[in-house]
Design an enzyme around this catalytic site. Structure first.
Site: not given
Ligand code: GLA
Length: 572
Positions: A158, A234
């Site tokens: 991210e 995700e």
């Molecule tokens: C983001 C991050 C993950 C995690 C999620 C929430 O997507 O990339 O590592 O922190 O949020 O659980």
């Protein structure tokens, strides 16, 4: 040679379209003796792939002391995935977020003077290069085109939510390719135009992170990448919990519906998490977007496979959806079995606080200046003479401070509550015990120092001449006689055979619990988490020992082992 590539609309496995149906397991949150079981259970849900992050600070907590054995044996984890006939996705960060302390970055790295985190700053890049080369030594030979299991590797995490340094991303790609990684490289971002633009490079495959409104999110992804497979890297099927809040859950039917929309659109998916596991020890992270919210010990995440490894209603809802698109193994629903229930009396051994020692400095030293990786430091300073009461103020408290004058508790200051000052009575010696409650894992507070930050004043005048004494948890046992409620509690119990246990912490205040020397994690009378998960492999047939390091005041010197976990009040 098997190939895995990016086609016009799909991933291609040996040239044929392949829909990745993956789920996340963090090897560093699961006892290694449970890895095979969790992988097998995830496979029974219908997954064809397992994804894991790599937590740099688990492998190299101390600079140069790299470990890839035991809990850190990433190679063994990937081999177990391969043994189940599954593919693997590896996300080595170096930043991973994940509600894991410091977002996976080692404290020695983030406390290096002048370091530029997550950008093309030379000191940072040099350390990251060494780290990635070590990880890829494990991953490269396990890639699918070398007869292994790894089909995708992710660059950063991210990144678009944090920075826009394309040179940094290009350097990560160069190091990755130079280390022999040949499978497609991806990035993940929340599907917002500016994040997608900042977080990737044309040569990397864009994917999204989201847990609802799948169709709309896939559309946004498509606008930013006209060809290639759509992927949600995700798919958030639950959420994490933090102290002082409720226990977060999602409706299995609603979550399964969103998964269905993704799979029906032909998109690939990685379910975050398929099994969350536990923040054993003090490995939990924290968020601070204006309020510091440390993550609880459980990382159950309301995932389809619960913290103790049992399939939930969500598991069956997901499996039914996946069965529409891919073959799934037969599994019969079964309720989570009851864990053994019994009580253990604890005996108190008095205060465990070490005597103050060490060098004197003007301002209190930070945990980083002390080179200390544990959660507790004792600070001491002489008080000047004054009448009545005076206002003690800190620039910042990270994160929870118990203040004493001449050994008598006079108050507690909480970073979460933005408390920085209190009135103290006259006396000669001030003692402040400070707990690091978990390092921020998201945003620009990543890598912040811990302790009493930026000096202290008494009625506005600088208070100087501090000692800082790190508490060695392992040897905290058996020190002095308790006067302030802090105590070390100890008990023993017999088991016929090792079994998973749920330890009810309701009789205690705040502190740390250990079984047979294994550090289970933090407990707190605060909501939401009430039981701690004790994995069977840390127990043994015959005598077992529990040690509780209580920071405040246990209500009752007893441990209750209960049949089912209790992770807290749900939102009404
Ligand atoms: C983001 C991050 C993950 C995690 C999620 C929430 O997507 O990339 O590592 O922190 O949020 O659980």
């Amino acid at each position: 040679m098997t190939t895995f590539t990016i086609g016009e609309t799909d991933f291609l496995l040996d040239g044929e379209p392949f829909q990745v149906i993956s789920g996340t397991l963090h090897y560093f949150r699961i006892h290694p003796e449970h890895w095979a079981d969790r992988i097998r259970t995830a496979k029974a849900m219908g997954l064809n792939t397992i994804e894991t992050y790599v937590a740099w600070n688990a492998h190299e907590p101390v600079r140069g002391e790299w470990d890839a054995t035991g809990w850190n044996d990433l190679g063994r984890f990937l081999d177990l995935v391969a043994a189940e006939g599954l593919h693997a996705i590896v996300r080595p960060g170096p930043y991973i977020c994940a509600e894991w302390h410091n977002g996976g970055l080692p404290v020695w790295l983030t406390s290096t003077p002048g370091i530029g985190l997550r950008r093309s700053e030379p000191q940072y890049l040099a350390a990251v290069t060494e780290y990635l080369e070590r990880v890829y030594e494990i991953v490269a030979p396990r890639q699918i085109d070398r007869g292994g299991t790894v089909v995708l590797v992710q660059i950063e995490n991210e990144y678009g939510a944090y920075g826009s340094d394309k040179d940094y991303l290009r350097e990560l790609v160069r190091v990755t390719r130079d280390a022999g990684i040949t499978v497609p490289l991806t990035t993940v971002d929340q599907p917002m135009p500016w994040m997608l633009e900042n977080g990737s490079l044309p040569e990397l495959h864009l994917t999204g992170s989201f847990g609802s409104r799948s169709a709309e999110r896939l559309e946004t992804l498509r606008e930013h990448q006209p060809t290639g497979p759509l992927m949600c890297s995700e798919f958030w099927d639950g959420w994490f919990d933090w102290w002082g809040s409720i226990h977060h859950t999602t409706d299995p039917a609603a979550s399964a519906h969103d998964l269905d929309v993704l799979l029906a659109a032909g998109a690939s998916v990685n379910i975050y998490m398929v099994h969350g596991g536990t923040n054993f020890g003090t490995t939990n992270g924290a968020n601070d977007k204006g309020r510091f919210d440390p993550i609880v010990t459980s990382y159950d995440y309301d995932a389809p496979i619960d913290e103790a490894g049992h399939p939930t209603a969500k598991f069956h809802a997901f499996r039914d959806v996946i069965a529409k698109y891919a073959p799934v193994p037969e599994v019969a629903p079964r309720a989570r079995p009851d864990a053994p229930t019994f009580d253990v009396a604890l005996s108190g051994e008095g205060d465990w606080m070490p005597a103050s020692s060490g060098a004197v400095s003007d301002d209190p030293a930070t945990f980083e200046e002390l080179g200390y990786l544990g959660p507790l430091v004792r600070y001491d300073v002489d008080l000047p003479a004054f009448d009545g009461r005076a206002v003690l103020a800190f620039a910042e408290v990270r994160d929870l401070a118990w203040v004493h004058v001449d050994g008598v508790p006079v108050g507690r200051l909480s970073r979460t509550l933005h408390e920085r000052a209190l009135a103290v009575p006259e006396g000669t010696r001030l003692t402040v015990l400070v707990e690091d409650q978990g390092r921020v894992n998201y945003g620009h507070r990543l890598g912040e120092a811990k302790g009493l930050i930026g000096g202290a004043t008494l009625d506005g005048a600088p208070l100087t001449g501090w000692t800082a004494t790190p508490v060695d948890l392992a040897s905290a046992a058996g020190t002095g006689a308790g006067t302030t409620g802090r105590s070390l509690l100890r008990g023993t119990f017999d088991l016929d055979a090792p079994a998973d246990l749920f330890l009810d912490t309701a009789a205690w205040g705040k502190g740390f619990a250990f079984v047979n020397g294994f550090f289970l994690g933090r407990y707190w009378r605060s909501v939401p988490q009430r039981t701690l998960y004790v994995p069977a492999p840390v127990l043994r047939a015959g005598a077992n020992e529990i040690v509780v390091l209580e920071l405040e005041q246990a209500v009752e010197p007893v441990v209750r082992f209960v049949a089912q976990p209790s992770l807290g009040q749900l939102e009404e």
